[in-house]
Motif scaffolding. Structure first.
Motif, short mmCIF file in Angstrom:
data_model
loop_
_atom_site.label_atom_id
_atom_site.label_comp_id
_atom_site.label_asym_id
_atom_site.label_seq_id
_atom_site.Cartn_x
_atom_site.Cartn_y
_atom_site.Cartn_z
N GLY A 111 0.78 -1.23 0.00
CA GLY A 111 0.00 0.00 0.00
C GLY A 111 0.81 1.28 0.00
O GLY A 111 0.50 2.22 -0.70
N MET A 112 1.86 1.34 0.80
CA MET A 112 2.67 2.54 0.92
C MET A 112 4.10 2.11 1.14
O MET A 112 4.35 1.21 1.94
CB MET A 112 2.18 3.36 2.12
N ASP A 113 5.05 2.72 0.46
CA ASP A 113 6.44 2.35 0.73
C ASP A 113 7.01 3.27 1.81
O ASP A 113 6.36 4.23 2.23
CB ASP A 113 7.29 2.34 -0.55
N GLY A 114 8.20 2.94 2.27
CA GLY A 114 8.81 3.69 3.36
C GLY A 114 9.05 5.15 3.03
O GLY A 114 8.95 6.02 3.90
N ILE A 115 9.36 5.44 1.77
CA ILE A 115 9.59 6.83 1.38
C ILE A 115 8.27 7.61 1.41
O ILE A 115 8.24 8.76 1.86
CB ILE A 115 10.26 6.88 -0.01
N GLU A 116 7.18 6.99 1.02
CA GLU A 116 5.86 7.64 1.12
C GLU A 116 5.48 7.85 2.58
O GLU A 116 4.88 8.87 2.93
CB GLU A 116 4.80 6.81 0.40
N LEU A 117 5.83 6.89 3.44
CA LEU A 117 5.56 7.04 4.87
C LEU A 117 6.30 8.26 5.42
O LEU A 117 5.74 9.06 6.16
CB LEU A 117 5.95 5.78 5.64
#
Length: 186
Positions: A111-117
């Motif tokens: 759903g979301m990668d670490g960079i998006e987090l």
């Protein structure tokens, strides 16, 4: 500055990691508030004996919102949340309540990668130290992570000493930032 509450994901996907986490948590026992809080779809106490025996009560998939609500209800001031679960919807209550000093996240998540987090985490009143861990790292993703605010970028398999040093440096950075803000307010 008080004990740290630990919220440990006990859903099925964490089973391979729990013995390693138990060893690390046992080494840090003097700093931790026991019992730990196990969670998946609800929060419940997990004792040292349950951890040592390998008995973990799972309640299904991972829902980090239950952790955020528990922290708010229990007035938790300092906590560590350990999960491999889906955190694509970062609970505002969790971030607003705790104002995390350090965030460790994987690069690849559903759903979301670490960079998006990293991009989703509020930067006020200060920017938390965010560490990305990955087994799928590239120079381009490392550069992108740092440009978007990552404190560090670690390749898996993780070296225990490197991880501990990185977290310690990240926590020291956060302490300095908070002290700087306090002094500016005077």
């Amino acid at each position: 500055a008080g004990l740290v509450a630990v919220y440990l994901d006990v859903s099925g996907s964490m089973a391979p990691w729990l013995p390693v986490l138990l060893e690390s948590l046992t080494e840090a026992a003097a700093l931790l508030r026991w019992p730990l809080h196990g969670f998946s779809t609800e929060v419940h106490p997990v004792t040292r004996s349950e951890l040592a025996s390998g008995r973990f009560r799972s309640t299904g998939g991972t829902h980090i919102a239950c952790v955020a609500q528990h922290m708010v209800d229990a007035h938790v001031e300092r906590a560590v949340v350990i999960t491999d679960g889906d955190v694509q919807k970062v609970p505002t209550a969790l971030v607003d309540r705790l104002r995390p000093d350090v965030i460790l996240t994987d690069l690849r998540m559903d759903g979301m990668d670490g960079i998006e987090l990293i991009a989703a985490i509020p930067r006020e009143p200060f920017e938390p130290s965010m560490i990305i861990m990955t087994a799928h790292g590239t120079i381009a993703s490392a550069v992108d992570a740092v440009r978007k605010g990552a404190f560090d970028y670690l390749a898996k398999p993780l070296d225990r000493d490197t991880l501990l040093l990185t977290v310690r440096r990240a926590a020291e950075r956060a302490t300095l930032l908070k002290e700087n803000l306090r002094l500016q307010d005077q």
